[in-house]
Write a protein that holds these residues in place. Structure first.
Motif, short mmCIF file in Angstrom:
data_model
loop_
_atom_site.label_atom_id
_atom_site.label_comp_id
_atom_site.label_asym_id
_atom_site.label_seq_id
_atom_site.Cartn_x
_atom_site.Cartn_y
_atom_site.Cartn_z
N GLU A 179 44.54 52.70 5.65
CA GLU A 179 45.69 51.84 5.36
C GLU A 179 45.43 50.42 5.86
O GLU A 179 45.73 49.45 5.18
N VAL A 196 51.92 52.77 1.13
CA VAL A 196 50.82 51.90 0.71
C VAL A 196 50.78 51.80 -0.80
O VAL A 196 50.70 50.70 -1.37
N ARG A 205 53.59 49.74 -2.22
CA ARG A 205 53.35 48.29 -2.10
C ARG A 205 52.40 47.81 -3.19
O ARG A 205 52.61 46.76 -3.79
N ASN A 218 45.49 47.05 3.62
CA ASN A 218 46.36 45.92 3.95
C ASN A 218 45.57 44.63 4.14
O ASN A 218 46.04 43.55 3.77
#
Length: 181
Positions: A60, A123, A126, A64
């Protein structure tokens, strides 16, 4: 101590693979006694399952860091695909593959992955934000994750990023055509 052991197992998984992530190798890398290792992880399956949470967090973090939040769905899926081709994600998938013949590991991984599902959903949510308003969003998101996992596995042998990018472009084109009808 438990964290030190898990960190050692994660490092070995990423750098050496599952076959070389033995309890003895983890014990040596963590610099702990056999008794300490067995106190925290009574089996190799328990030890390997303990790595899932760390791998999920690492994966993750990498997503990001590489996803700016702007751009197209195609770019978002390329970011996801690029990250699923990294050693930390492939280590997680390697655990899945070897659990095929190891019921104890499969059960432990299932529980660990189930616990990490909300992280994956966050995740992916998004990344696929533009599709969230679609009534079939959850199906679209699940299909994309399964597709990208398959692409990541195929890429182990192919090592053709241009092919991977083309397949993602075609996938997005087909999905967007289907949801625009």
């Amino acid at each position: 101590m438990k964290d030190r052991i898990t960190d050692a197992a994660v490092e070995l998984l990423i750098n050496e693979g599952v076959a070389k992530t033995t309890t003895v190798a983890v014990q040596k890398r963590a610099a702990v006694s056999r008794g300490a290792l067995l106190h925290h992880f009574p089996s190799r399956a328990a030890l390997l399952a303990s790595t899932i949470e760390r791998l999920v967090r690492l994966n993750e973090q990498q997503i990001n860091e590489s996803f700016s939040g702007d751009g197209t769905i195609e770019n978002a899926l390329i970011v996801l695909s690029d990250n699923m081709a990294k050693p930390s994600y492939l280590a997680e998938m390697e655990l899945w593959a070897i659990s095929r013949n190891d019921q104890e590991l499969r059960d432990a991984l299932y529980q660990a992955e189930k616990a990490a599902r909300s992280d994956l959903d966050r995740v992916v949510g998004r990344l696929l934000d533009p599709w969230k308003k679609h009534e079939e969003y959850q199906l679209l998101a699940d299909l994309c994750v399964e597709f990208i996992r398959g692409v990541a596995f195929s890429d182990i042998l192919r090592k053709r990023p241009e092919y991977r990018s083309r397949m993602i472009s075609e996938w997005v084109r087909l999905i967007e055509a289907a949801i625009s009808d």
